[in-house]
Enzyme design. Structure first.
Site, PDB file in Angstrom:
ATOM      1  N   GLY A  31      -1.658  -2.654  -3.495  1.00 41.08           N
ATOM      2  CA  GLY A  31      -0.898  -2.977  -2.416  1.00 41.08           C
ATOM      3  C   GLY A  31      -0.695  -2.237  -1.420  1.00 41.08           C
ATOM      4  CD  GLU A  35      -6.360  -3.318   9.950  1.00 39.93           C
ATOM      5  OE1 GLU A  35      -5.750  -2.479   9.136  1.00 39.93           O
ATOM      6  OE2 GLU A  35      -5.769  -3.308  10.960  1.00 39.93           O
ATOM      7  N   GLY A  36      -8.883  -2.406   5.372  1.00 43.11           N
ATOM      8  CA  GLY A  36      -9.976  -2.082   4.480  1.00 43.11           C
ATOM      9  C   GLY A  36      -9.702  -3.079   3.173  1.00 43.11           C
ATOM     10  CG  HIS A  37      -6.488  -3.031   0.515  1.00 40.91           C
ATOM     11  ND1 HIS A  37      -5.601  -2.121   1.182  1.00 40.91           N
ATOM     12  CD2 HIS A  37      -6.697  -2.307  -0.416  1.00 40.91           C
ATOM     13  CE1 HIS A  37      -5.211  -1.178   0.394  1.00 40.91           C
ATOM     14  NE2 HIS A  37      -6.326  -1.426  -0.627  1.00 40.91           N
ATOM     15  CD  GLN A  61      -4.951   4.553  -9.781  1.00 45.06           C
ATOM     16  OE1 GLN A  61      -5.082   3.376 -10.569  1.00 45.06           O
ATOM     17  NE2 GLN A  61      -5.267   4.730  -8.585  1.00 45.06           N
TER      18      GLN A  61
END
Ligand code: PAF
Length: 286
Positions: A31, A35-37, A61
């Site tokens: 979440g 812009e990468g997602h 993690q």
């Protein structure tokens, strides 16, 4: 676009599409999308009939001293980003459903998980491999999309898929950067405006190292690493380089003989800006 919060209905939906002969694309995220997602979602949209994105801040993690509690969360904002990117289903489970009482089963990719990031974040990749395998079993994708920004995560997951014969293909999309070269990351929200400007030096140092290595001018790995560290710490006040590694891109073994090496070179690093830890990398062929 639909939001699915429970495991069983998500599995049934994914199974329905698989049986109908549709290709399922999957973008796992924690979440606070950027812009990468979106680039991963658009790649999935381009290639697949059905696109599922998961939004789950995975507790296993994070190390006990890490930023699990502070990790930025804004579901409504993520919802609209997913909708705009053409996602069909958001899978948004609870930690209780993902890791019920007495949870005991983990995936450990030996060796690869202990290198680079794993040295400073022991247990991190065990958490990543475990949740990604669980998400694959729930969302049943044909293709799953990851960013090159998390180079070690990508290498480790490719190994998991190969070693465990998972019926999914990993697609890797290039790192999306700010105009000044800073890699997009949800954790960039922790940086001040000044730190965001200063952090441009990370990508500059990676480009400098790549050029030097490709120029093949008798440079050894330790010299390159030291030059990168000096460049970053001198240009960005308050920054501190935790590690720089120059490795192959599969098993992440150190390359000591840079001159003689032929193949894909991965330079990765972690840098603190105040309390914020940033990672980045560059991959090229020599
Ligand atoms: O890259 C991430 O955001 C996470 O590590 C992932 C793959 C969603 C697993 O929690």
């Amino acid at each position: 676009m639909k939001v699915i919060r429970e495991i069983k209905p998500m599995q049934e939906i994914a199974e329905f599409f698989r049986r109908a002969g549709k290709t399922v694309g999957f973008v796992p995220t924690m979440g606070f999308l950027h812009e990468g997602h979106v680039a991963l979602m658009l790649a999935a949209r381009d290639e697949c009939d059905v696109v599922i994105a998961s939004i789950f801040v995975n507790p296993t993690q994070f190390l006990p001293n890490e930023d699990f509690a502070q990790y930025p969360r804004d579901f409504l904002r993520d919802f609209y980003i997913c909708k705009q990117a053409g996602v069909d289903y958001i899978f948004n489970p609870s930690a209780e459903d993902m890791y019920g009482e007495n949870y005991k089963t983990y995936v450990n990719v030996e060796d690869l998980s202990e290198k680079l990031e794993g040295k400073y974040r022991p247990g991190h990749f065990k958490g990543v491999a475990t949740v990604v395998l669980k998400l694959f079993n729930i969302c049943k994708p044909h293709y799953s999309y990851f960013g090159q920004k998390d180079a070690q995560q990508v290498s480790m997951l490719k190994k998991t898929v190969k070693d465990l014969n998972l019926d999914v293909t990993i697609r890797i999309c290039e790192t999306i950067r700010e105009d000044n070269g800073l890699a997009k990351s949800s954790r960039n929200t922790y940086l001040s405006e000044q730190q965001k400007e200063d952090a441009a030096v990370i990508n500059q140092s990676l480009q400098m190292a790549k050029e030097k290595i490709l120029a093949n001018n008798f440079i050894d790995a330790e010299t390159v690493k030291k030059e990168m560290k000096d460049m970053i710490e001198q240009k960005a006040a308050g920054s501190s380089v935790q590690y720089v590694a120059i490795t192959d891109n599969e098993l992440l073994n150190n390359i000591s003989d840079l001159k003689g090496f032929k193949g894909d070179v991965l330079i990765s690093l972690a840098v603190y800006f105040g309390k914020t830890r940033l990672i980045d990398n560059i991959l090229f062929t020599k």
